[in-house]
Design a protein around this motif. Structure first.
Motif, PDB file in Angstrom:
ATOM      1  N   HIS A  21       0.813  -1.212   0.000  1.00 35.89           N
ATOM      2  CA  HIS A  21       0.000   0.000   0.000  1.00 35.89           C
ATOM      3  C   HIS A  21       0.846   1.262   0.000  1.00 35.89           C
ATOM      4  N   ARG A  22       2.108   1.139   0.416  1.00 31.65           N
ATOM      5  CA  ARG A  22       2.962   2.317   0.417  1.00 31.65           C
ATOM      6  C   ARG A  22       3.269   2.768  -1.003  1.00 31.65           C
ATOM      7  N   LEU A  23       3.036   1.918  -1.971  1.00 33.81           N
ATOM      8  CA  LEU A  23       3.243   2.313  -3.361  1.00 33.81           C
ATOM      9  C   LEU A  23       2.129   3.229  -3.845  1.00 33.81           C
ATOM     10  N   LEU A  24       0.966   3.151  -3.218  1.00 31.31           N
ATOM     11  CA  LEU A  24      -0.200   3.909  -3.667  1.00 31.31           C
ATOM     12  C   LEU A  24      -0.393   5.222  -2.905  1.00 31.31           C
ATOM     13  N   TYR A  25       0.081   5.270  -1.672  1.00 27.02           N
ATOM     14  CA  TYR A  25      -0.087   6.445  -0.811  1.00 27.02           C
ATOM     15  C   TYR A  25       1.228   6.757  -0.139  1.00 27.02           C
ATOM     16  N   ARG A  26       1.376   8.002   0.274  1.00 31.26           N
ATOM     17  CA  ARG A  26       2.554   8.414   1.027  1.00 31.26           C
ATOM     18  C   ARG A  26       2.095   9.234   2.220  1.00 31.26           C
ATOM     19  N   ALA A  27       2.881   9.176   3.275  1.00 27.63           N
ATOM     20  CA  ALA A  27       2.578   9.947   4.478  1.00 27.63           C
ATOM     21  C   ALA A  27       3.731  10.893   4.748  1.00 27.63           C
ATOM     22  N   GLU A  28       3.402  12.042   5.285  1.00 25.44           N
ATOM     23  CA  GLU A  28       4.445  12.965   5.727  1.00 25.44           C
ATOM     24  C   GLU A  28       4.027  13.563   7.063  1.00 25.44           C
ATOM     25  N   PRO A  29       5.009  13.874   7.897  1.00 22.06           N
ATOM     26  CA  PRO A  29       4.666  14.466   9.200  1.00 22.06           C
ATOM     27  C   PRO A  29       3.892  15.767   9.025  1.00 22.06           C
ATOM     28  N   LEU A  37      -4.747  20.738   6.310  1.00 19.36           N
ATOM     29  CA  LEU A  37      -5.833  20.121   7.069  1.00 19.36           C
ATOM     30  C   LEU A  37      -7.139  20.885   6.870  1.00 19.36           C
ATOM     31  N   ASP A  38      -7.057  22.200   6.698  1.00 19.55           N
ATOM     32  CA  ASP A  38      -8.260  22.997   6.402  1.00 19.55           C
ATOM     33  C   ASP A  38      -8.901  22.535   5.099  1.00 19.55           C
ATOM     34  N   ASP A  39      -8.076  22.318   4.086  1.00 20.78           N
ATOM     35  CA  ASP A  39      -8.583  21.855   2.789  1.00 20.78           C
ATOM     36  C   ASP A  39      -9.215  20.466   2.920  1.00 20.78           C
ATOM     37  N   LEU A  40      -8.548  19.562   3.639  1.00 19.32           N
ATOM     38  CA  LEU A  40      -9.100  18.217   3.842  1.00 19.32           C
ATOM     39  C   LEU A  40     -10.442  18.304   4.565  1.00 19.32           C
ATOM     40  N   TRP A  41     -10.527  19.085   5.639  1.00 20.11           N
ATOM     41  CA  TRP A  41     -11.775  19.208   6.382  1.00 20.11           C
ATOM     42  C   TRP A  41     -12.902  19.733   5.485  1.00 20.11           C
ATOM     43  N   ARG A  42     -12.619  20.750   4.687  1.00 21.88           N
ATOM     44  CA  ARG A  42     -13.658  21.298   3.796  1.00 21.88           C
ATOM     45  C   ARG A  42     -14.192  20.235   2.836  1.00 21.88           C
ATOM     46  N   ARG A  43     -13.323  19.365   2.366  1.00 20.80           N
ATOM     47  CA  ARG A  43     -13.738  18.345   1.397  1.00 20.80           C
ATOM     48  C   ARG A  43     -14.471  17.166   2.026  1.00 20.80           C
ATOM     49  N   VAL A  44     -14.215  16.860   3.312  1.00 24.19           N
ATOM     50  CA  VAL A  44     -14.798  15.649   3.902  1.00 24.19           C
ATOM     51  C   VAL A  44     -15.787  15.901   5.038  1.00 24.19           C
ATOM     52  N   ARG A  79      -0.096   8.933  -4.073  1.00 26.93           N
ATOM     53  CA  ARG A  79       1.198   9.176  -4.730  1.00 26.93           C
ATOM     54  C   ARG A  79       1.044  10.234  -5.814  1.00 26.93           C
ATOM     55  N   ASN A  80       2.010  11.074  -5.928  1.00 26.33           N
ATOM     56  CA  ASN A  80       2.102  12.101  -6.978  1.00 26.33           C
ATOM     57  C   ASN A  80       1.019  13.164  -6.908  1.00 26.33           C
ATOM     58  N   THR A  81       0.440  13.382  -5.735  1.00 23.26           N
ATOM     59  CA  THR A  81      -0.499  14.487  -5.565  1.00 23.26           C
ATOM     60  C   THR A  81      -0.122  15.261  -4.306  1.00 23.26           C
ATOM     61  N   SER A  82      -0.649  16.460  -4.212  1.00 26.97           N
ATOM     62  CA  SER A  82      -0.352  17.278  -3.031  1.00 26.97           C
ATOM     63  C   SER A  82      -1.600  17.564  -2.211  1.00 26.97           C
ATOM     64  N   ARG A  83      -2.683  16.865  -2.500  1.00 27.89           N
ATOM     65  CA  ARG A  83      -3.938  17.062  -1.782  1.00 27.89           C
ATOM     66  C   ARG A  83      -4.124  15.949  -0.758  1.00 27.89           C
ATOM     67  N   ALA A  84      -4.130  16.306   0.521  1.00 29.78           N
ATOM     68  CA  ALA A  84      -4.237  15.319   1.599  1.00 29.78           C
ATOM     69  C   ALA A  84      -5.590  14.612   1.560  1.00 29.78           C
ATOM     70  N   VAL A  85      -5.566  13.306   1.857  1.00 36.97           N
ATOM     71  CA  VAL A  85      -6.799  12.517   1.925  1.00 36.97           C
ATOM     72  C   VAL A  85      -7.015  11.930   3.317  1.00 36.97           C
ATOM     73  N   ALA A  86      -6.054  12.133   4.221  1.00 36.69           N
ATOM     74  CA  ALA A  86      -6.229  11.642   5.597  1.00 36.69           C
ATOM     75  C   ALA A  86      -5.278  12.397   6.526  1.00 36.69           C
ATOM     76  N   PHE A  87      -5.695  12.473   7.786  1.00 38.56           N
ATOM     77  CA  PHE A  87      -4.889  13.033   8.862  1.00 38.56           C
ATOM     78  C   PHE A  87      -5.047  12.123  10.068  1.00 38.56           C
ATOM     79  N   ASP A 105     -10.782  10.875   3.949  1.00 38.01           N
ATOM     80  CA  ASP A 105     -11.679  10.911   2.796  1.00 38.01           C
ATOM     81  C   ASP A 105     -12.123   9.477   2.539  1.00 38.01           C
ATOM     82  N   HIS A 106     -13.399   9.201   2.670  1.00 35.94           N
ATOM     83  CA  HIS A 106     -13.921   7.844   2.592  1.00 35.94           C
ATOM     84  C   HIS A 106     -13.733   7.187   1.233  1.00 35.94           C
ATOM     85  N   ARG A 107     -13.297   7.925   0.249  1.00 32.57           N
ATOM     86  CA  ARG A 107     -13.005   7.331  -1.067  1.00 32.57           C
ATOM     87  C   ARG A 107     -11.613   6.725  -1.111  1.00 32.57           C
ATOM     88  N   HIS A 108     -10.826   6.890  -0.059  1.00 29.72           N
ATOM     89  CA  HIS A 108      -9.422   6.463  -0.052  1.00 29.72           C
ATOM     90  C   HIS A 108      -9.148   5.472   1.070  1.00 29.72           C
TER      91      HIS A 108
END
Length: 189
Positions: A21-29, A37-44, A79-87, A105-108
Motif C-alpha cells: 500500500h505504500r506504493l499507492l499512498y505516502r505519508a508525511e509528518p 488540514l483545512d482543505d481536507l476538512w472542507r472536502r470531507v 502518490r504524486n499528488t499534493s492534496r491530503a486525503v487523511a490526517f 476521505d472515505h473514497r481512499h
C-alpha cells in the motif's frame, strides 16, 4: 429524550507490516500549523455530520505544543499528488499506541491501510503491545478497520457519551450513532 452509551473503542495487537500500500499512498509528518488540514476538512466534513471541526486550528489547539505529550501526526496523500486525503495523530506510551485523532476521505481506503502500517511501526518502535482507538460515528471507517484486525472492546470501563434531546421528534439513538468521537474529543489524551 436522554441517552447514555459507551464510546466505540477498538483494539488489536500490532500486525506485521506489509508494504504494497505504500506504493499507492505516502505519508508525511504534519506541522503544528497545518493549512492542508483545512482543505481536507472542507472536502470531507459532509462525512462527519455531527463532529467537532477538525481543521488546522483544532489540531493546533488539541495536538501541538504539549511538552509532556508527544503526538506523531501525519497527513496522507495519494502518490504524486499534493492534496491530503487523511490526517492522523498517534500517541504511544504505557504499552499502547493510540490513534488519538483520525480524519479521512472515505473514497481512499488505502490511506487507512497506510495509517494502519504506520501505527504498527510506531507500536514496534515504542514496544507497545496493543494499538487502540475510539471511533464513534464513522461506520465505514470502523468496517475497514475491523477488516484490518481491530476488534470492538467490551463496554465496561469505557467512557460514555451522554446526549439529551429537547425535541421529542429527534431520534436520540440515531443521532448518537452519528456523533463523531475520537480520543481527541476527550481531555485525557
Amino acid at each position: 429524550a436522554h441517552l447514555v452509551q459507551p464510546i466505540a473503542a477498538y483494539v488489536r495487537k500490532p500486525p506485521s507490516p506489509s508494504s504494497w500500500h505504500r506504493l499507492l499512498y505516502r505519508a508525511e509528518p504534519a506541522r503544528d500549523w497545518e493549512p492542508r488540514l483545512d482543505d481536507l476538512w472542507r472536502r470531507v466534513c459532509h462525512d462527519y455530520p455531527v463532529a467537532a471541526v477538525r481543521d488546522a486550528k483544532h489540531a493546533l489547539y488539541r495536538l501541538a505544543g504539549r511538552p509532556s505529550i508527544r503526538y506523531n501526526r501525519f497527513l496522507v496523500f495519494p502518490r504524486n499528488t499534493s492534496r491530503a486525503v487523511a490526517f492522523v495523530a498517534f500517541r504511544s506510551d504505557g504499552g499502547c499506541c493510540r490513534w488519538v485523532d483520525l480524519l479521512w476521505d472515505h473514497r481512499h481506503t488505502g490511506a487507512l491501510r497506510l495509517l494502519s502500517y504506520l501505527s504498527a511501526k510506531i507500536a514496534r518502535q515504542t514496544n507497545a503491545e496493543t494499538v487502540e482507538m475510539w471511533l464513534n460515528g464513522d461506520p465505514r471507517g470502523r468496517a475497514h478497520l475491523e477488516a484490518m484486525g481491530f476488534q470492538k472492546v467490551g463496554d465496561s470501563g469505557l467512557p460514555v457519551m451522554a446526549e439529551r434531546a429537547f425535541d421529542d421528534d429527534l431520534n436520540s439513538e440515531s443521532l448518537a450513532r452519528q456523533i463523531y468521537v475520537t480520543m481527541a474529543d476527550a481531555d485525557h489524551v
